[in-house]
Write a protein that holds these residues in place. Sequence first.
Motif, PDB file in Angstrom:
ATOM      1  N   VAL A   9      -1.940  26.642 -36.220  1.00 61.31           N
ATOM      2  CA  VAL A   9      -2.976  25.779 -36.784  1.00 61.31           C
ATOM      3  C   VAL A   9      -3.329  26.258 -38.185  1.00 61.31           C
ATOM      4  O   VAL A   9      -3.554  27.449 -38.406  1.00 61.31           O
ATOM      5  CB  VAL A   9      -4.228  25.773 -35.890  1.00 61.31           C
ATOM      6  N   HIS A  10      -3.367  25.353 -39.124  1.00 66.04           N
ATOM      7  CA  HIS A  10      -3.649  25.566 -40.544  1.00 66.04           C
ATOM      8  C   HIS A  10      -2.404  26.059 -41.278  1.00 66.04           C
ATOM      9  O   HIS A  10      -1.848  25.349 -42.093  1.00 66.04           O
ATOM     10  CB  HIS A  10      -4.829  26.516 -40.780  1.00 66.04           C
ATOM     11  N   ALA A  11      -1.974  27.307 -41.033  1.00 66.89           N
ATOM     12  CA  ALA A  11      -0.778  27.853 -41.693  1.00 66.89           C
ATOM     13  C   ALA A  11      -0.843  27.623 -43.202  1.00 66.89           C
ATOM     14  O   ALA A  11       0.123  27.210 -43.826  1.00 66.89           O
ATOM     15  CB  ALA A  11       0.485  27.229 -41.099  1.00 66.89           C
ATOM     16  N   MET A  30      -1.861  20.594 -39.153  1.00 68.84           N
ATOM     17  CA  MET A  30      -2.652  20.546 -40.371  1.00 68.84           C
ATOM     18  C   MET A  30      -3.987  19.848 -40.095  1.00 68.84           C
ATOM     19  O   MET A  30      -4.038  18.870 -39.333  1.00 68.84           O
ATOM     20  CB  MET A  30      -1.900  19.783 -41.461  1.00 68.84           C
ATOM     21  N   CYS A  31      -5.044  20.362 -40.689  1.00 74.42           N
ATOM     22  CA  CYS A  31      -6.386  19.789 -40.527  1.00 74.42           C
ATOM     23  C   CYS A  31      -6.966  19.540 -41.916  1.00 74.42           C
ATOM     24  O   CYS A  31      -7.898  20.242 -42.349  1.00 74.42           O
ATOM     25  CB  CYS A  31      -7.267  20.740 -39.726  1.00 74.42           C
ATOM     26  N   PRO A  32      -6.439  18.569 -42.658  1.00 70.33           N
ATOM     27  CA  PRO A  32      -6.770  18.448 -44.087  1.00 70.33           C
ATOM     28  C   PRO A  32      -8.249  18.262 -44.388  1.00 70.33           C
ATOM     29  O   PRO A  32      -8.746  18.809 -45.371  1.00 70.33           O
ATOM     30  CB  PRO A  32      -5.954  17.233 -44.534  1.00 70.33           C
ATOM     31  N   THR A  33      -8.988  17.499 -43.562  1.00 73.62           N
ATOM     32  CA  THR A  33     -10.392  17.276 -43.927  1.00 73.62           C
ATOM     33  C   THR A  33     -11.214  18.549 -43.770  1.00 73.62           C
ATOM     34  O   THR A  33     -12.145  18.791 -44.538  1.00 73.62           O
ATOM     35  CB  THR A  33     -11.021  16.140 -43.099  1.00 73.62           C
ATOM     36  N   THR A  34     -10.891  19.375 -42.793  1.00 74.10           N
ATOM     37  CA  THR A  34     -11.586  20.654 -42.649  1.00 74.10           C
ATOM     38  C   THR A  34     -11.118  21.641 -43.703  1.00 74.10           C
ATOM     39  O   THR A  34     -11.927  22.380 -44.293  1.00 74.10           O
ATOM     40  CB  THR A  34     -11.365  21.234 -41.245  1.00 74.10           C
ATOM     41  N   GLU A  35      -9.824  21.675 -43.956  1.00 72.73           N
ATOM     42  CA  GLU A  35      -9.294  22.629 -44.940  1.00 72.73           C
ATOM     43  C   GLU A  35      -9.857  22.361 -46.334  1.00 72.73           C
ATOM     44  O   GLU A  35     -10.150  23.298 -47.082  1.00 72.73           O
ATOM     45  CB  GLU A  35      -7.760  22.572 -44.926  1.00 72.73           C
ATOM     46  N   ARG A  36     -10.082  21.098 -46.667  1.00 75.84           N
ATOM     47  CA  ARG A  36     -10.679  20.817 -47.967  1.00 75.84           C
ATOM     48  C   ARG A  36     -12.187  21.038 -47.931  1.00 75.84           C
ATOM     49  O   ARG A  36     -12.775  21.505 -48.910  1.00 75.84           O
ATOM     50  CB  ARG A  36     -10.328  19.406 -48.424  1.00 75.84           C
ATOM     51  N   ASP A  66     -10.443  19.403 -36.283  1.00 79.26           N
ATOM     52  CA  ASP A  66     -10.950  20.763 -36.354  1.00 79.26           C
ATOM     53  C   ASP A  66     -12.477  20.818 -36.298  1.00 79.26           C
ATOM     54  O   ASP A  66     -13.076  20.685 -35.246  1.00 79.26           O
ATOM     55  CB  ASP A  66     -10.402  21.433 -37.606  1.00 79.26           C
ATOM     56  N   SER A  67     -13.136  20.986 -37.445  1.00 80.25           N
ATOM     57  CA  SER A  67     -14.593  21.156 -37.473  1.00 80.25           C
ATOM     58  C   SER A  67     -15.338  19.829 -37.457  1.00 80.25           C
ATOM     59  O   SER A  67     -16.568  19.815 -37.446  1.00 80.25           O
ATOM     60  CB  SER A  67     -15.009  21.936 -38.717  1.00 80.25           C
ATOM     61  N   HIS A  68     -14.612  18.723 -37.479  1.00 76.23           N
ATOM     62  CA  HIS A  68     -15.203  17.383 -37.399  1.00 76.23           C
ATOM     63  C   HIS A  68     -16.125  17.069 -38.573  1.00 76.23           C
ATOM     64  O   HIS A  68     -17.169  16.423 -38.408  1.00 76.23           O
ATOM     65  CB  HIS A  68     -15.940  17.187 -36.074  1.00 76.23           C
ATOM     66  N   ALA A  69     -15.736  17.546 -39.775  1.00 81.28           N
ATOM     67  CA  ALA A  69     -16.419  17.066 -40.978  1.00 81.28           C
ATOM     68  C   ALA A  69     -16.378  15.542 -40.990  1.00 81.28           C
ATOM     69  O   ALA A  69     -17.333  14.883 -41.390  1.00 81.28           O
ATOM     70  CB  ALA A  69     -15.752  17.643 -42.226  1.00 81.28           C
ATOM     71  N   VAL A  70     -15.258  14.996 -40.531  1.00 80.06           N
ATOM     72  CA  VAL A  70     -15.147  13.600 -40.126  1.00 80.06           C
ATOM     73  C   VAL A  70     -14.254  13.574 -38.894  1.00 80.06           C
ATOM     74  O   VAL A  70     -13.476  14.489 -38.670  1.00 80.06           O
ATOM     75  CB  VAL A  70     -14.558  12.680 -41.225  1.00 80.06           C
ATOM     76  N   VAL A  71     -14.374  12.541 -38.102  1.00 76.93           N
ATOM     77  CA  VAL A  71     -13.440  12.322 -36.992  1.00 76.93           C
ATOM     78  C   VAL A  71     -12.666  11.066 -37.328  1.00 76.93           C
ATOM     79  O   VAL A  71     -13.132   9.943 -37.105  1.00 76.93           O
ATOM     80  CB  VAL A  71     -14.179  12.187 -35.647  1.00 76.93           C
ATOM     81  N   ASP A  72     -11.493  11.254 -37.923  1.00 82.14           N
ATOM     82  CA  ASP A  72     -10.716  10.127 -38.433  1.00 82.14           C
ATOM     83  C   ASP A  72      -9.281  10.594 -38.634  1.00 82.14           C
ATOM     84  O   ASP A  72      -8.947  11.182 -39.661  1.00 82.14           O
ATOM     85  CB  ASP A  72     -11.324   9.632 -39.748  1.00 82.14           C
ATOM     86  N   LEU A  73      -8.414  10.343 -37.654  1.00 85.84           N
ATOM     87  CA  LEU A  73      -7.025  10.788 -37.751  1.00 85.84           C
ATOM     88  C   LEU A  73      -6.243  10.031 -38.809  1.00 85.84           C
ATOM     89  O   LEU A  73      -5.266  10.548 -39.351  1.00 85.84           O
ATOM     90  CB  LEU A  73      -6.344  10.667 -36.388  1.00 85.84           C
ATOM     91  N   LEU A  74      -6.674   8.812 -39.137  1.00 79.74           N
ATOM     92  CA  LEU A  74      -6.021   8.096 -40.236  1.00 79.74           C
ATOM     93  C   LEU A  74      -6.291   8.807 -41.552  1.00 79.74           C
ATOM     94  O   LEU A  74      -5.407   8.929 -42.408  1.00 79.74           O
ATOM     95  CB  LEU A  74      -6.510   6.649 -40.278  1.00 79.74           C
ATOM     96  N   GLY A 115      -7.670  25.633 -48.899  1.00 76.65           N
ATOM     97  CA  GLY A 115      -6.412  25.489 -49.611  1.00 76.65           C
ATOM     98  C   GLY A 115      -5.554  24.415 -48.974  1.00 76.65           C
ATOM     99  O   GLY A 115      -5.924  23.793 -47.975  1.00 76.65           O
ATOM    100  N   ILE A 116      -4.388  24.196 -49.559  1.00 77.50           N
ATOM    101  CA  ILE A 116      -3.430  23.183 -49.094  1.00 77.50           C
ATOM    102  C   ILE A 116      -2.213  23.909 -48.551  1.00 77.50           C
ATOM    103  O   ILE A 116      -1.554  24.662 -49.270  1.00 77.50           O
ATOM    104  CB  ILE A 116      -3.017  22.237 -50.230  1.00 77.50           C
ATOM    105  N   GLY A 117      -1.907  23.692 -47.295  1.00 81.88           N
ATOM    106  CA  GLY A 117      -0.764  24.359 -46.676  1.00 81.88           C
ATOM    107  C   GLY A 117       0.561  23.767 -47.117  1.00 81.88           C
ATOM    108  O   GLY A 117       0.630  22.624 -47.576  1.00 81.88           O
ATOM    109  N   PRO A 118       1.660  24.523 -46.948  1.00 89.47           N
ATOM    110  CA  PRO A 118       2.994  24.092 -47.408  1.00 89.47           C
ATOM    111  C   PRO A 118       3.672  23.154 -46.409  1.00 89.47           C
ATOM    112  O   PRO A 118       4.760  23.450 -45.881  1.00 89.47           O
ATOM    113  CB  PRO A 118       3.740  25.413 -47.542  1.00 89.47           C
ATOM    114  N   ALA A 119       3.055  22.029 -46.123  1.00 87.47           N
ATOM    115  CA  ALA A 119       3.548  21.133 -45.078  1.00 87.47           C
ATOM    116  C   ALA A 119       4.983  20.654 -45.312  1.00 87.47           C
ATOM    117  O   ALA A 119       5.798  20.690 -44.390  1.00 87.47           O
ATOM    118  CB  ALA A 119       2.598  19.942 -44.917  1.00 87.47           C
ATOM    119  N   PRO A 120       5.361  20.203 -46.522  1.00 88.17           N
ATOM    120  CA  PRO A 120       6.741  19.740 -46.698  1.00 88.17           C
ATOM    121  C   PRO A 120       7.765  20.845 -46.446  1.00 88.17           C
ATOM    122  O   PRO A 120       8.798  20.611 -45.808  1.00 88.17           O
ATOM    123  CB  PRO A 120       6.777  19.268 -48.152  1.00 88.17           C
TER     124      PRO A 120
END
Length: 467
Positions: free
Chosen positions: A288-290, A310-316, A340-348, A321-326
């Motif tokens: 998780v995160h990586a 990846m949990c982009p809304t929590t990570e930002r 993750d932390s539910h800053a928002v709950v929106d998988l889209l 930071g931004i993980g090396p997803a590609p």
Amino acid sequence: MPVTYWLEHAWLDPLVEPGVLLTADGGRITEVRTGAASPPPGATVLRGLTVPGLANAHSHAFHRALRGTAQVGGEPGTPPPGRNDPAVGAARPPTSFWTWRETMYATALHLTPDSYFDLARAVYAEMALAGITCVGEFHYLHHQPDGTAYADPNAMGEALIAAAADAGIRITLLDTAYLRGGLTADGYLPLEGVQRRFGDGTADRWYDRWSRLRGGEHARIGAALHSVRAFSDRDGYAAFAERTRDVPVHVHLSEQPAENGACLAVHGRTPARLLADAGLWGRNTTAVHATHLTDDDIAVLGGARATVCMCPTTERDLADGIGPAPALQRAGSPLTLGSDSHAVVDLLEEARAMELNERLRTRTRGHWSAADLLRAATADGHACLGWPEAGRLERGALADFTTIALDSVRTAGPPPRLAAETAVFAATAADVRHTVVAGRQVVADGRHLLVPDVAGALATAIAAVRG
């Protein structure tokens, strides 16, 4: 009894098809037929774009109580009151991951099995409204505030399983081993304060408690290592890996540079390499995160075909930071998404954020197609949670799906053939109109059928936690 749905448009990976008849029986899809120009008598009509149910691969349900509160920061350059974080070794910035963690700890202190059930039920209902049909709950809030066990040692985990059932979604309970209070260059720290709620004392005691957990039709049991900060080599990485070989295993990995620095100082290896040497990584594991990985770390994870969540809304939100997803995907790691932390709950939003983050970093576009991102949010997410039979609209799959409006102010206009792109790059959770789990409607026309007032339930549950 069979139930037939007429889908105005359906994402049948990788294409969008108009007029699809889908029949569900016994919780499974029994027929998918294209070319149905109009709904037959008796069919339930789902207008919009229907996709497989979304899988939220990483959740901490109680973090939902932090929304808004945890966004408050101090004046730039002014350290907050309280002790310095030992993992950093200096006064913490006012708006870092480490200050957010103190707010999270304060929330964790007040939960009971009853109040956690109420909160999680509301959070999972919010997820259903967002089209999520399965959640991976990374659960480490095990015991009473002083660290002693409840009469039922799994009371908190069982509250989460029951909450998911009441909210109408599936759950994989990723019961977490959390034995250490932190890692510094000088070694591991003991649990202190609210962390005592998280720990079982030893890995054997964790295993004994974990082994008593039972799933059900809507629930499966997985396991987790919180992180190399919270579980040491002396606690037995290799033994943990062997004991959990047949279930989904998730690990917070390299979320913060401080974690990597301390691990290198103590072990002479990165967290990813330390866990690789213990035999942890494999197709059943998810990092998780990586976020902060070396090239060797990426090769290790990809070579083992370990999934990365990846949990982009929590990570930002936490400025992680931004993980090396590609690079991870090229190396062989499937990608999944979590709130993750539910800053928002929106998988889209999580899906498009992964692409848009990479555009900002590289100043190029098109790292993933809409189909790639939907796959991460559906089939690959379910697979990493131990539900490989979900995440697809095909015969034999679990009858879990969600419908996204194509006529809202966000989605109106594009032609139907671009419905997948519209959903991923324009729609939000507010555009979800219907959610079906095991062939049964849980959300209809934007209303939750099992928890009628989700906003009210959230407000009441959060107020109770905050006191």
